[in-house]
Design a protein around this motif. Structure first.
Motif, mmCIF file in Angstrom:
data_model
loop_
_atom_site.group_PDB
_atom_site.id
_atom_site.type_symbol
_atom_site.label_atom_id
_atom_site.label_comp_id
_atom_site.label_asym_id
_atom_site.label_seq_id
_atom_site.Cartn_x
_atom_site.Cartn_y
_atom_site.Cartn_z
ATOM 1 N N VAL A 1 -8.082 -0.318 5.928
ATOM 2 C CA VAL A 1 -6.847 -1.083 5.343
ATOM 3 C C VAL A 1 -7.041 -2.125 5.052
ATOM 4 O O VAL A 1 -7.976 -3.001 5.783
ATOM 5 C CB VAL A 1 -5.810 -1.105 6.518
ATOM 6 N N SER A 2 -6.667 -2.383 3.584
ATOM 7 C CA SER A 2 -7.003 -3.647 3.097
ATOM 8 C C SER A 2 -6.588 -4.875 3.871
ATOM 9 O O SER A 2 -5.532 -5.123 4.336
ATOM 10 C CB SER A 2 -6.144 -3.972 1.753
ATOM 11 N N LYS B 1 3.429 2.926 8.154
ATOM 12 C CA LYS B 1 3.100 1.916 7.102
ATOM 13 C C LYS B 1 2.905 0.685 7.528
ATOM 14 O O LYS B 1 1.749 0.008 7.175
ATOM 15 C CB LYS B 1 4.544 1.515 6.131
ATOM 16 N N GLU B 2 3.604 -0.077 8.609
ATOM 17 C CA GLU B 2 3.285 -1.213 8.728
ATOM 18 C C GLU B 2 4.338 -1.546 10.369
ATOM 19 O O GLU B 2 5.204 -1.036 10.452
ATOM 20 C CB GLU B 2 3.423 -2.488 7.819
ATOM 21 N N ASN C 1 -9.681 4.172 10.978
ATOM 22 C CA ASN C 1 -8.781 4.387 9.900
ATOM 23 C C ASN C 1 -8.213 3.116 9.752
ATOM 24 O O ASN C 1 -7.953 2.531 8.462
ATOM 25 C CB ASN C 1 -7.711 5.379 10.467
ATOM 26 N N SER C 2 -8.072 2.172 10.728
ATOM 27 C CA SER C 2 -7.526 1.017 10.673
ATOM 28 C C SER C 2 -8.403 -0.136 9.880
ATOM 29 O O SER C 2 -8.146 -1.008 9.155
ATOM 30 C CB SER C 2 -7.225 0.095 11.940
ATOM 31 N N PRO D 1 -0.323 -4.177 8.400
ATOM 32 C CA PRO D 1 -0.331 -2.765 8.049
ATOM 33 C C PRO D 1 -0.899 -1.731 8.642
ATOM 34 O O PRO D 1 -1.900 -1.894 9.533
ATOM 35 C CB PRO D 1 -1.212 -3.119 6.478
ATOM 36 N N GLU D 2 -0.453 -0.585 8.765
ATOM 37 C CA GLU D 2 -0.826 0.685 9.443
ATOM 38 C C GLU D 2 -1.428 1.537 8.489
ATOM 39 O O GLU D 2 -0.841 1.795 7.243
ATOM 40 C CB GLU D 2 0.082 1.347 10.142
ATOM 41 N N SER D 3 -2.493 2.324 8.603
ATOM 42 C CA SER D 3 -3.027 3.386 7.616
ATOM 43 C C SER D 3 -2.216 4.541 8.038
ATOM 44 O O SER D 3 -1.603 4.868 8.684
ATOM 45 C CB SER D 3 -4.443 3.731 8.226
ATOM 46 N N ASP D 4 -2.175 5.540 6.767
ATOM 47 C CA ASP D 4 -1.298 6.512 6.515
ATOM 48 C C ASP D 4 -2.193 7.524 7.726
ATOM 49 O O ASP D 4 -1.396 8.401 8.373
ATOM 50 C CB ASP D 4 -1.522 7.073 5.118
ATOM 51 N N ASN E 1 -3.402 7.136 10.475
ATOM 52 C CA ASN E 1 -2.971 6.686 11.786
ATOM 53 C C ASN E 1 -1.624 7.036 12.151
ATOM 54 O O ASN E 1 -1.217 7.362 13.249
ATOM 55 C CB ASN E 1 -3.139 5.360 12.166
#
Length: 261
Positions: A12-13, A106-107, A8-9, A59-62, A64
């Motif tokens: 993330v951009s 989110k982050e 998932n990470s 940033p964290e993925s939705d 996760n």
């Protein structure tokens, strides 16, 4: 679970996953900074990560943010701000640790841009199934640990005492040249200590609401807009309808320093 977290990470951009035979590393590379998190699976269901960040946010993925592993976080240096799934913020400063069933939304925010730390992920069903006899031989009752630290508030935060600090620092010394055997031994020692130490009341000053954090950040903006002008704390507090003491506490919690009176 850790495989899902890493995959998932990777989506993330600005974050890239690199796998090697003995570890996995998430690399942050954005215009505003860089960082890395290196993950070592010590047992099936137990993974330790070393964190190095030189950036304001990670940033964290939705996806996760919806997972709920049991987590242990320890701040080696710097400061970390996390918005949790109940809308509260927690702050980790140097030598703070937390045990949590909640995840960042989110982050991750690093107010000083510099952060080093340790994170330990537990997939309890898998760990208990695969290593039940090992844990039993060391008298490590992890469901009890989860209940003791997370049963009431889902997140426990405090400053590490001298014994915990020594164990965390032993783990950290292996961050650049890891030995899985020694990481396993120190992690088992950490769990034993957490289960057998007297649990002190959590640090209430480590928790802030979204409104309190917003007040602190807006106060900081007011103070920095014109550094030549002295604005009394009382005047800023009145603008937000809070007491001077409350404003000072919010500011100290968010920025780790006192607001000038």
């Amino acid at each position: 679970m850790i495989y899902n977290i890493l995959e998932n990470s990777d989506a993330v951009s600005g974050v890239t996953l690199k796998n090697s035979p003995n570890s996995s590393t998430l690399l942050l590379d954005r215009a505003d900074g860089k960082g890395r998190m290196t993950f070592h699976t010590l047992f099936p269901g137990l993974t330790l990560a070393f964190i190095f960040v030189n950036a304001p946010v990670w940033p964290e993925s939705d996806e996760n943010s919806n997972l709920k592993p049991l987590l242990i976080n320890y701040c080696v240096s710097g400061r970390s701000e996390l918005l949790l799934d109940d809308g509260s913020y927690i702050y980790l400063k140097e030598n703070d640790f937390c045990v949590s069933e909640q995840t960042a939304q989110k982050e991750y925010i690093f107010p000083t841009r510099q952060y080093q730390g340790i994170k330990i992920y537990f997939d309890l069903p898998l760990l208990l199934q695969s290593c039940g006899e090992l844990l039993k031989s060391f008298s490590l009752d992890l469901p009890t640990l989860e209940e003791n630290y997370c049963g009431n508030h889902k997140t426990y935060i405090n400053e590490a005492d001298s014994e915990l600090e020594n164990i965390f620092q032993n783990l950290w010394r292996l961050s650049e040249r890891p030995s899985i055997f020694h990481l396993q031994i120190y992690t088992l020692e950490l769990l034993h200590r957490l289960l057998n130490m007297e649990i002190r009341p959590p640090k209430t000053c480590g928790f802030y609401t979204e409104t309190q954090v917003e007040i602190a950040k807006r106060a900081a903006q007011i103070l920095s807009d014109d550094l030549r002008q002295h604005i009394p704390v009382r005047q800023i507090a009145e603008r937000f309808s809070v007491s001077e003491t409350s404003l000072k506490n919010y500011f100290r919690g968010v920025y780790g320093q006192n607001i000038s009176t």
